[in-house]
Design a protein around this motif. Sequence first.
Motif, mmCIF file in Angstrom:
data_model
loop_
_atom_site.group_PDB
_atom_site.id
_atom_site.type_symbol
_atom_site.label_atom_id
_atom_site.label_comp_id
_atom_site.label_asym_id
_atom_site.label_seq_id
_atom_site.Cartn_x
_atom_site.Cartn_y
_atom_site.Cartn_z
ATOM 1 N N PHE A 179 72.865 -40.189 101.839
ATOM 2 C CA PHE A 179 71.522 -40.244 100.511
ATOM 3 C C PHE A 179 72.204 -39.744 99.110
ATOM 4 C CE2 PHE A 179 68.938 -37.215 97.579
ATOM 5 C CZ PHE A 179 67.591 -38.193 97.817
ATOM 6 N N TYR A 180 72.968 -39.037 98.278
ATOM 7 C CA TYR A 180 73.694 -38.906 97.248
ATOM 8 C C TYR A 180 74.466 -39.938 97.514
ATOM 9 C CZ TYR A 180 71.422 -34.726 96.041
ATOM 10 O OH TYR A 180 70.772 -33.912 95.469
ATOM 11 N N SER A 181 75.484 -40.534 97.923
ATOM 12 C CA SER A 181 75.746 -41.799 98.044
ATOM 13 C C SER A 181 75.368 -43.166 97.562
ATOM 14 C CB SER A 181 76.656 -42.581 99.185
ATOM 15 O OG SER A 181 77.352 -40.970 99.506
ATOM 16 N N ALA A 182 74.120 -43.604 98.050
ATOM 17 C CA ALA A 182 72.668 -44.011 98.041
ATOM 18 C C ALA A 182 72.535 -44.140 96.246
ATOM 19 C CB ALA A 182 71.519 -44.266 98.398
ATOM 20 N N ILE A 183 72.310 -43.026 96.422
ATOM 21 C CA ILE A 183 71.641 -42.783 94.393
ATOM 22 C C ILE A 183 72.627 -42.598 93.335
ATOM 23 C CG2 ILE A 183 71.117 -40.619 92.656
ATOM 24 C CD1 ILE A 183 69.775 -39.103 94.506
ATOM 25 N N GLU A 184 74.099 -42.512 93.984
ATOM 26 C CA GLU A 184 75.023 -43.261 93.602
ATOM 27 C C GLU A 184 75.588 -44.791 92.702
ATOM 28 O OE1 GLU A 184 78.647 -41.236 94.515
ATOM 29 O OE2 GLU A 184 77.993 -39.149 94.052
ATOM 30 N N GLN A 185 74.877 -45.113 93.941
ATOM 31 C CA GLN A 185 74.965 -46.511 94.350
ATOM 32 C C GLN A 185 74.081 -47.251 93.034
ATOM 33 O OE1 GLN A 185 77.328 -48.323 95.269
ATOM 34 N NE2 GLN A 185 76.569 -50.498 96.172
ATOM 35 N N PHE A 186 72.788 -47.034 93.776
ATOM 36 C CA PHE A 186 71.451 -47.433 92.286
ATOM 37 C C PHE A 186 72.204 -47.661 90.983
ATOM 38 C CE2 PHE A 186 68.314 -46.220 95.336
ATOM 39 C CZ PHE A 186 68.178 -47.215 95.953
ATOM 40 N N MET A 187 72.768 -45.777 90.290
ATOM 41 C CA MET A 187 73.449 -46.202 89.555
ATOM 42 C C MET A 187 74.396 -46.271 88.763
ATOM 43 S SD MET A 187 73.002 -41.413 88.883
ATOM 44 C CE MET A 187 74.193 -41.619 87.656
ATOM 45 N N ARG A 188 75.223 -47.331 89.501
ATOM 46 C CA ARG A 188 75.944 -48.590 89.431
ATOM 47 C C ARG A 188 75.977 -49.879 89.306
ATOM 48 N NH1 ARG A 188 78.705 -45.574 93.894
ATOM 49 N NH2 ARG A 188 80.252 -44.294 93.333
ATOM 50 N N PHE A 189 74.533 -50.241 89.773
ATOM 51 C CA PHE A 189 73.356 -52.039 89.277
ATOM 52 C C PHE A 189 73.875 -51.742 88.155
ATOM 53 C CE2 PHE A 189 71.361 -51.352 93.492
ATOM 54 C CZ PHE A 189 71.750 -51.425 94.711
#
Length: 325
Positions: A179-189
């Motif tokens: 879940f936190y990996s996904a949040i970090e990925q959203f922030m990388r977009f």
Amino acid sequence: MRINSSATLANGLRTEFWDTYASVQNRVADSRLASVMDLSVGATNREHDFAYFESAPHFDLWKRGDEIKSKGMDSISFNVPVYEWGRRVPWSKWDKDDDQTGTLLDVARQAGESAALLPERFFFDLIMNNTGLLPSIPTAPDGAAMFATTASGSARFGATNGNALTGTGATAAQILSDFYSAIEQFMRFQDTEGQPLIGDQVLQQPFVICHPVELTEAMETAFLQKQHIGTGGSQSNIVADTAKRVTLWPSPRLTDVNDWYIFLGAPPKPPTFFLDRQGVQEETALMEDNNSDRTRATAEESIQWFSRSGAGIALPYGAIKTTNS
């Protein structure tokens, strides 16, 4: 094939259970679907072309004495078809007359109510890339599938692995880590100008997690259940303690028991949309209405419905799939 109504023709049959499979509307996913699918897109033709501009250029240095720099914007277009949908339920007039429950027509009408499930069924076809109902699954406007690591030969949304991540497992602890990996990925977009597409405001977003029913216990443990911290310590839940809002959406429509999907609950644009050309229409052919030569000749009555609609994928930067092998 006509209704097989022999079980309802027994003399004196009671009616207490005629509505056992009623309430189709109650099976619709309510507000959760509205947060991940735009249900307000109208249509005026058998297919529709859509277009949008890519990111506007950002400020750059304007050296004294030089002309201010100029830069145009590209645009993207894509097409979504509209399909016809329908269902007819026929029966013999004599069966209807002999129906001791007196509810044959009411129950048949539930087939029309199932049209309310079309948007939800479309949505799950789109996220699973599954032609279960839609004749074909459209690509996203950038030419990739809804969930992809690359688009047009580059990392999708400027981030390695795009919006298709590999998970670490299906335990509560692993789900929380992913879940936190996904949040970090959203922030990388990134937008098409190389600037943050969403940025750290994603941390204040509500999230919708759609998962198979087999992961219900692990999901609820990860996001809802408080855990003891240390021996005799207080109870805590890291997601709740950081004021993150997570809505869990367990669905038996998801056929892979390990994969799950996380959506921004309030994105600038939902990642999917329902294209509504014509709402549900009902037609009946009944002997007493005298409106069908076939009905008068065969005593076969019927009720039928039709509608016209489609579904498509918008640019899905508000959605990430986590895959576990």
